[in-house]
Design an enzyme around this catalytic site. Structure first.
Site, mmCIF file in Angstrom:
data_model
loop_
_atom_site.group_PDB
_atom_site.id
_atom_site.type_symbol
_atom_site.label_atom_id
_atom_site.label_comp_id
_atom_site.label_asym_id
_atom_site.label_seq_id
_atom_site.Cartn_x
_atom_site.Cartn_y
_atom_site.Cartn_z
ATOM 1 C CB SER A 125 -1.015 0.118 1.323
ATOM 2 O OG SER A 125 -1.284 1.315 1.432
ATOM 3 C CE1 TYR A 150 -4.131 -3.019 5.556
ATOM 4 C CE2 TYR A 150 -3.773 -0.514 5.371
ATOM 5 C CZ TYR A 150 -3.795 -1.680 4.866
ATOM 6 O OH TYR A 150 -4.134 -2.026 3.478
ATOM 7 C CE LYS A 154 -1.529 -4.448 3.488
ATOM 8 N NZ LYS A 154 -1.759 -5.965 2.824
HETATM 9 P P1 NAD Z 1 -11.010 -7.271 1.413
HETATM 10 O O1 NAD Z 1 -11.041 -7.142 2.793
HETATM 11 O O2 NAD Z 1 -12.130 -6.961 0.346
HETATM 12 O O3 NAD Z 1 -10.330 -8.697 0.926
HETATM 13 C C1 NAD Z 1 -9.370 -9.346 1.603
HETATM 14 C C2 NAD Z 1 -9.808 -10.952 1.882
HETATM 15 O O4 NAD Z 1 -9.123 -11.563 2.702
HETATM 16 C C3 NAD Z 1 -11.145 -11.201 2.347
HETATM 17 O O5 NAD Z 1 -12.042 -11.756 1.632
HETATM 18 C C4 NAD Z 1 -10.939 -11.664 3.787
HETATM 19 O O6 NAD Z 1 -12.142 -12.349 3.993
HETATM 20 C C5 NAD Z 1 -9.794 -12.523 3.379
HETATM 21 N N1 NAD Z 1 -9.077 -12.823 4.758
HETATM 22 C C6 NAD Z 1 -8.580 -11.807 5.626
HETATM 23 N N2 NAD Z 1 -7.902 -12.494 6.555
HETATM 24 C C7 NAD Z 1 -7.607 -13.865 6.089
HETATM 25 C C8 NAD Z 1 -7.157 -14.864 6.548
HETATM 26 N N3 NAD Z 1 -6.262 -15.072 7.818
HETATM 27 N N4 NAD Z 1 -7.175 -16.227 5.960
HETATM 28 C C9 NAD Z 1 -7.748 -16.233 4.600
HETATM 29 N N5 NAD Z 1 -8.419 -14.909 4.430
HETATM 30 C C10 NAD Z 1 -8.427 -13.936 4.926
HETATM 31 O O7 NAD Z 1 -10.049 -6.244 1.090
HETATM 32 P P2 NAD Z 1 -9.129 -5.547 -0.343
HETATM 33 O O8 NAD Z 1 -9.701 -4.367 -0.648
HETATM 34 O O9 NAD Z 1 -9.657 -6.711 -1.537
HETATM 35 O O10 NAD Z 1 -7.699 -5.614 -0.137
HETATM 36 C C11 NAD Z 1 -6.733 -6.707 -0.697
HETATM 37 C C12 NAD Z 1 -5.454 -6.616 -0.101
HETATM 38 O O11 NAD Z 1 -4.983 -5.235 -0.587
HETATM 39 C C13 NAD Z 1 -5.460 -6.505 1.283
HETATM 40 O O12 NAD Z 1 -4.257 -7.324 1.606
HETATM 41 C C14 NAD Z 1 -5.369 -4.914 1.600
HETATM 42 O O13 NAD Z 1 -4.672 -4.659 3.023
HETATM 43 C C15 NAD Z 1 -4.604 -4.548 0.336
HETATM 44 N N6 NAD Z 1 -4.842 -3.114 0.058
HETATM 45 C C16 NAD Z 1 -6.023 -2.518 -0.078
HETATM 46 C C17 NAD Z 1 -6.374 -1.379 -0.545
HETATM 47 C C18 NAD Z 1 -7.656 -0.914 -0.376
HETATM 48 O O14 NAD Z 1 -7.879 0.498 -0.451
HETATM 49 N N7 NAD Z 1 -8.813 -1.784 -0.673
HETATM 50 C C19 NAD Z 1 -5.333 -0.424 -0.481
HETATM 51 C C20 NAD Z 1 -4.075 -0.814 -0.363
HETATM 52 C C21 NAD Z 1 -3.808 -2.119 0.052
HETATM 53 C C1 UD1 Z 2 -6.889 4.806 3.588
HETATM 54 C C2 UD1 Z 2 -5.867 4.630 4.860
HETATM 55 C C3 UD1 Z 2 -4.559 3.817 3.951
HETATM 56 C C4 UD1 Z 2 -5.283 2.535 3.180
HETATM 57 C C5 UD1 Z 2 -6.158 3.371 2.041
HETATM 58 C C6 UD1 Z 2 -6.851 2.298 1.323
HETATM 59 C C7 UD1 Z 2 -6.163 6.293 6.733
HETATM 60 C C8 UD1 Z 2 -5.528 7.240 7.376
HETATM 61 N N1 UD1 Z 2 -5.652 5.819 5.473
HETATM 62 O O1 UD1 Z 2 -6.192 5.919 2.905
HETATM 63 O O2 UD1 Z 2 -3.801 3.406 5.184
HETATM 64 O O3 UD1 Z 2 -4.094 2.002 2.443
HETATM 65 O O4 UD1 Z 2 -7.427 3.925 2.793
HETATM 66 O O5 UD1 Z 2 -7.596 1.429 2.043
HETATM 67 O O6 UD1 Z 2 -7.169 5.803 6.925
HETATM 68 N N2 UD1 Z 2 -12.582 11.305 3.187
HETATM 69 C C9 UD1 Z 2 -13.750 12.106 3.517
HETATM 70 N N3 UD1 Z 2 -14.696 11.537 3.911
HETATM 71 C C10 UD1 Z 2 -14.800 10.330 4.203
HETATM 72 C C11 UD1 Z 2 -13.835 9.484 3.870
HETATM 73 C C12 UD1 Z 2 -12.657 9.788 3.333
HETATM 74 O O7 UD1 Z 2 -13.540 13.334 3.341
HETATM 75 O O8 UD1 Z 2 -15.987 9.922 4.517
HETATM 76 C C13 UD1 Z 2 -11.420 11.806 2.566
HETATM 77 C C14 UD1 Z 2 -10.039 11.415 3.434
HETATM 78 O O9 UD1 Z 2 -9.729 12.568 4.327
HETATM 79 C C15 UD1 Z 2 -9.008 11.459 2.141
HETATM 80 C C16 UD1 Z 2 -9.549 10.915 1.097
HETATM 81 O O10 UD1 Z 2 -11.263 11.114 1.343
HETATM 82 O O11 UD1 Z 2 -8.814 12.694 2.063
HETATM 83 C C17 UD1 Z 2 -9.352 9.452 0.796
HETATM 84 O O12 UD1 Z 2 -10.002 8.847 2.191
HETATM 85 P P1 UD1 Z 2 -9.955 7.166 2.056
HETATM 86 O O13 UD1 Z 2 -10.672 6.658 0.988
HETATM 87 O O14 UD1 Z 2 -10.113 6.772 3.454
HETATM 88 O O15 UD1 Z 2 -8.318 6.738 1.842
HETATM 89 P P2 UD1 Z 2 -6.939 7.217 2.258
HETATM 90 O O16 UD1 Z 2 -7.096 8.059 3.747
HETATM 91 O O17 UD1 Z 2 -6.062 7.752 1.389
#
Ligand code: NAD
Ligand code: UD1
Length: 337
Positions: A125, A150, A154
């Protein structure tokens, strides 16, 4: 290749399954369903046109469960999405986050190497950059102080995987640092399905638009950005999914260690996103300005040129596609799966 997809029932995993099959790969999914619904996998199978995708409801901390999967399938690589991802919850429950994300990954990697499968793509991330030293962020930018457990999971797992690859160069390790994934498959059949009140911006906007929540709170309008609201690098989840297919090709070329920013390289503010959503979808999104959210930074967007040069990947979808597809999914599935 036949790919083990951990967390394959989740938001990014389900979209990646589609891109894998489109590119001629096959997959085996392992997910404990702690944050997902198996209906997502049925819908993925419908979209791909297969009867089902091999699925194990197994926790990646369950060594015997993983051993069974490797005994039953010949697996070439793992795309490792499984993990807990709620930033606020990680502050309340740090032990659970370290144990699940780090403990789970250590078990997974140990079982993989025991079966001679030494190829992994890891979901990292932009959060590992902390408050970034430079904008746009390149991979040269030093990692920073994370503001929550969290983020530390990562950052620490990146280090663990780098050290393992360094000690045993048979490993191919690709760390993909995602920026802000949004959007949904254009079919509207799969999408982001958060539990409870969404933490992230886009699912909050769609839930306001569909009438589940009254108004969006905009967290701060006094940041040093063009309109005072936070700027992020939003990326369509289908583009993000495609980056994993490109990373697999790099693994096929025996890439060793690779670290890539996966974003569009464009920064949009909170109000840019709201305005685009309203314009493209013709719906109202009432909002009011609230105080800043603890731990937020003003601006975060990347320079994605390394991924283009080395993986041949770049984002194709723009902001209008992102807001259209997010809305299409939410409107068709107001209660999620
Ligand atoms: P998500 O929660 O939709 O998917 C993660 C999946 O992992 C879920 O289906 C959950 O049931 C499963 N899981 C969690 N712990 C587990 C375990 N111990 N064993 C087996 N399954 C398990 O999340 P996502 O948004 O699809 O994210 C996927 C990956 O990308 C995650 O590692 C997340 O941290 C990373 N990531 C997500 C974002 C984002 O904004 N969505 C941003 C940066 C990184
Ligand atoms: C967040 C997480 C980051 C994670 C990423 C993807 C925090 C501090 N960071 O990033 O670790 O990797 O999500 O899952 O939580 N916002 C609003 N109103 C809302 C929600 C968000 O104004 O109800 C704003 C936030 O202040 C930010 C932007 O929208 O400026 C994006 O927010 P968000 O979607 O939560 O992502 P990040 O904060 O970038």
């Amino acid at each position: 290749m036949n790919i083990l997809v951990t967390g394959g029932a989740g938001f990014i995993g389900s979209h990646t399954l589609i891109e894998l099959y489109k590119a001629g790969h096959t997959a085996v999914v392992v997910d404990n369903l702690s944050n997902s619904n198996p209906v997502a996998l049925q819908r993925v199978a419908e979209i791909i046109g297969v009867t089902e995708i091999p699925f194990y409801r197994v926790d990646i901390r369950d060594r015997e469960g993983l051993e069974r999967i490797f005994a039953e399938h010949k697996l070439d690589a793992c795309i490792h999405f499984a993990g807990l991802k709620a930033v606020g919850e990680s502050v309340e429950k740090p032990w659970e986050y370290y144990e699940n994300n780090i403990g789970g990954t250590l078990t997974l990697v140990d079982v993989m190497r025991g079966h001679g499968c030494k190829n992994i793509i890891f979901s990292s991330s932009a959060t590992v950059y902390g408050d970034p030293a430079e904008i746009p962020i390149t991979e040269q930018c030093p990692k920073g102080q994370c503001t929550n457990p969290y983020g530390w999971t990562k950052s620490m797992l990146e280090q663990v995987l780098m050290d393992i690859q360094k000690a045993d160069p048979q490993w191919n390790v690709v760390l993909l640092r995602y920026f802000n994934p949004v959007g949904a498959h254009p079919s509207g059949r799969i999408g982001e399905n958060p539990n409870g009140i969404p933490n992230n911006l886009m699912p909050y906007i769609t839930q306001v638009a569909v009438g589940k929540r009254q108004e969006l709170g905009v967290f701060g309008n006094d940041y040093p950005t063009p309109d005072g609201t936070g700027v992020r690098d939003y990326i369509h989840v289908v583009d993000l999914a495609a980056a994993h297919v490109c990373a697999l090709q790099a693994i096929g070329r025996k890439c060793g260690m690779g670290i890539y920013n996966i974003g569009t390289g464009k920064g949009y503010s909170v109000l840019d996103m709201v305005k685009a959503f309203v314009k493209v979808n013709g719906v109202e999104v009432p909002y009011s300005i609230k105080p800043r959210r603890a731990g937020d930074i003003a601006t975060c967007y990347c320079n994605p040129s390394k991924a283009k040069a080395e993986l041949g990947w770049e984002a194709r979808y723009g902001i209008d596609d992102m807001v259209r597809d997010s809305w299409h999914w939410q409107r068709q599935n107001p209660e999620g799966y």
